[in-house]
Design a protein around this motif. Structure first.
Motif: not given
Length: 172
Positions: A3-16, A34-43
């Motif tokens: 698992y991981g936790i991220v912020i996906f930016p707007s389509k405009k920034l993703q396209d760029l 994406h902008l990573t808030l929490r790196n990969v962790f497992s469960t």
């Protein structure tokens, strides 16, 4: 399961970001920019991930939507050959990151200091990194948008990532 936790930016920034990632990022097909808030962790425990989701819901309530500003091209070299859009740090981003690394969450210290960013190139040779970084820095970036949510992702067997749950920021 990962698992991981991220912020996906707007389509405009993703396209760029994707205009560079499709050439310079081998993870291009596995996850959107994406902008990573929490790196990969497992469960592997369904109960544990539901408990984590409950904690994330509570974290989301603590923070209002905020301004995300990508303002320059930067690199993690010499640590590694990653090129990224640097995102201006702010109290909300710092707070989200800290809450997701606190002892009441999973308690694992982050491997690196938190540098808010959106990766556009990685796993480049030294020469390729130098060329790509030089040309991207000349073009620069200046983008602002409002962020009102973050996402808990899980990794599929083929290595790609998909949303497990989305969390809206704010008290409602």
């Amino acid at each position: 399961m990962n698992y991981g936790i991220v912020i996906f930016p707007s389509k405009k920034l993703q396209d760029l970001a994707n205009s560079y990632r499709k050439r310079y990022d081998p993870h291009y097909a596995l996850i959107p920019p994406h902008l990573t808030l929490r790196n990969v962790f497992s469960t592997d425990d369904d109960g544990h991930i539901k408990e984590i989701a409950d904690k994330l819901r509570n974290i989301a309530k603590k923070y209002d939507p905020f301004n995300l500003k990508a303002y320059k091209i930067s690199s993690f070299q010499p640590v590694n050959n990653v090129i990224y859009f640097k995102v201006d740090s702010n109290p909300e981003l710092e707070g989200l990151h800290n809450d997701m690394h606190g002892p009441e969450f999973l308690g694992l210290e982050p491997e690196y200091a938190f540098v808010p960013h959106i990766t556009v190139a990685q796993k480049l040779s030294n020469d390729e990194h130098s060329d790509v970084y030089g040309s991207l820095r000349m073009m620069g970036i200046d983008h602002e948008e409002i962020v009102d949510r973050f996402h808990l992702l899980y990794q599929l067997e083929n290595g790609s990532w998909t949303v497990y749950e989305t969390f809206r920021l704010g008290k409602d």
